[in-house]
Design an enzyme around this catalytic site. Structure first.
Site, PDB file in Angstrom:
ATOM      1  N   GLY A  68      56.465  47.985  49.440  1.00  7.96           N
ATOM      2  CA  GLY A  68      55.025  48.108  49.289  1.00  7.96           C
ATOM      3  C   GLY A  68      54.354  48.928  50.377  1.00  7.96           C
ATOM      4  O   GLY A  68      54.864  49.971  50.799  1.00  7.96           O
ATOM      5  N   VAL A  69      53.208  48.461  50.839  1.00  8.45           N
ATOM      6  CA  VAL A  69      52.431  49.187  51.840  1.00  8.45           C
ATOM      7  C   VAL A  69      53.203  49.306  53.157  1.00  8.45           C
ATOM      8  O   VAL A  69      53.147  50.340  53.827  1.00  8.45           O
ATOM      9  CB  VAL A  69      51.068  48.497  52.064  1.00  8.45           C
TER      10      VAL A  69
ATOM     11  N   ARG B 200      61.985  39.667  56.066  1.00  8.08           N
ATOM     12  CA  ARG B 200      62.969  38.587  55.939  1.00  8.08           C
ATOM     13  C   ARG B 200      64.296  39.031  55.348  1.00  8.08           C
ATOM     14  O   ARG B 200      65.341  38.538  55.723  1.00  8.08           O
ATOM     15  CB  ARG B 200      62.389  37.461  55.068  1.00  8.08           C
ATOM     16  N   ARG B 201      64.257  39.958  54.395  1.00  8.77           N
ATOM     17  CA  ARG B 201      65.450  40.271  53.603  1.00  8.77           C
ATOM     18  C   ARG B 201      66.300  41.339  54.276  1.00  8.77           C
ATOM     19  O   ARG B 201      65.928  42.504  54.317  1.00  8.77           O
ATOM     20  CB  ARG B 201      65.036  40.707  52.205  1.00  8.77           C
TER      21      ARG B 201
ATOM     22  N   ASP C  16      61.335  35.797  59.577  1.00  2.00           N
ATOM     23  CA  ASP C  16      60.310  35.179  58.747  1.00  2.00           C
ATOM     24  C   ASP C  16      59.062  35.066  59.623  1.00  2.00           C
ATOM     25  O   ASP C  16      59.026  34.271  60.576  1.00  2.00           O
ATOM     26  CB  ASP C  16      60.758  33.797  58.271  1.00  2.00           C
TER      27      ASP C  16
ATOM     28  N   TYR D 249      43.720  32.239  51.303  1.00  2.00           N
ATOM     29  CA  TYR D 249      44.042  33.660  51.454  1.00  2.00           C
ATOM     30  C   TYR D 249      42.842  34.448  51.970  1.00  2.00           C
ATOM     31  O   TYR D 249      42.946  35.198  52.945  1.00  2.00           O
ATOM     32  CB  TYR D 249      44.519  34.227  50.119  1.00  2.00           C
TER      33      TYR D 249
END
Length: 267
Positions: free
Chosen positions: A21-22, A42-43, A68, A159
């Site tokens: 993404g951004v 994280r990945r 994380d 949020y």
């Protein structure tokens, strides 16, 4: 242009939330301008693939840090992992919300994780990485926030509140650091074509509508690092105030609630 970015700010940039993404768009845009990049997410597999693509495309160094960002020790670990680098640009892009639902329809733990990632994370990042920038007299910090920050709204309670925190934090740091050689930009986004946004809309069976392009978002932010405290991407007046203008707070909240119901969460 590459020399302008690294010469003004420093040789390394960090992108928190840099796997897609951004965030990924920022990493590519920074690398295209000659800046070495640290990707944080994280990945591990996605991070490594992104780093490999950047190295193959641009003549820069890369580093990955698998973290994380909602974990209590994430920023202290990131500081240790980059302690040998002069970080001239820090982009905090983590903190999207995949599910826009009523406040009590989401468990408390998810709300607290969001607050940690979106409030404590950028505050600690600004402190740990902004301090050395101020001491050196050069650097830049970008906090990616959202149009959800302008007013409260149904299904946006936690949020929107966290994104308002990010907006005020960015504006305040800009006011403190603008005479110290450090640029701070609160980047305000609306609906942007990111994986998290698509997941949110897909889950509710909603059409995407018109979406901002992440590559164009990142390029605009880098072009306007010195034009803080805020840059409202896609606005006719990107350095202007709230799009709700002279509306009362009550009417702004009702308008935001209607928008959330019709369109889902901002990116």
């Amino acid at each position: 242009m590459a020399e302008a970015l690294t010469g003004k700010y420093g040789p390394w940039g960090v992108v928190a939330g840099g796997s897609d993404g951004v965030g990924a768009a920022f990493a590519h845009a920074m690398a295209a301008r000659g800046m070495n990049v640290v990707l944080v997410a994280r990945r591990v597999a996605v991070l490594e693939a992104s780093a490999a693509e950047i190295r193959a495309t641009y003549d820069v160094e890369t580093r990955t840090v698998a973290l994380d960002l909602s974990a209590p020790d994430a920023l202290s670990e990131l500081t240790r992992a980059t302690s040998d680098l002069e970080v001239g640009l820090f982009v905090y892009n983590a903190g999207g919300d995949d599910r826009s639902v009523a406040f009590l329809d989401k468990d408390l733990g998810s709300h607290l994780e969001l607050v940690h990632r979106n409030c404590l994370g950028p505050l600690e990042a600004a402190y740990r990485f902004g301090g050395p920038m101020v001491a050196r007299g050069r650097g830049a910090v970008v906090l990616v926030t959202s149009g959800a920050a302008w007013a409260g709204g149904a299904t946006l309670a936690a949020y929107g509140a966290t994104k308002a925190f990010d907006l005020i934090l960015a504006e305040s740091l800009w006011a403190e650091w603008r005479t110290r050689g450090v640029d701070v930009l609160g980047l305000v986004l609306g609906k942007t074509d990111t994986p998290s946004m698509r997941r949110a809309f897909d889950a509710e069976g909603k059409p995407y509508g018109e979406l901002a392009d992440p590559d164009e978002v990142a390029a605009a932010a880098l072009d306007h690092l010195a034009d803080g405290p805020t840059w409202i991407y896609g606005s006719d007046t990107p350095t202007g105030g709230s799009p709700f203008g002279a509306l009362s707070r009550r009417d702004a909240v009702l308008a935001m609630s209607r928008g959330a119901s019709a369109h889902g969460d901002d990116a």
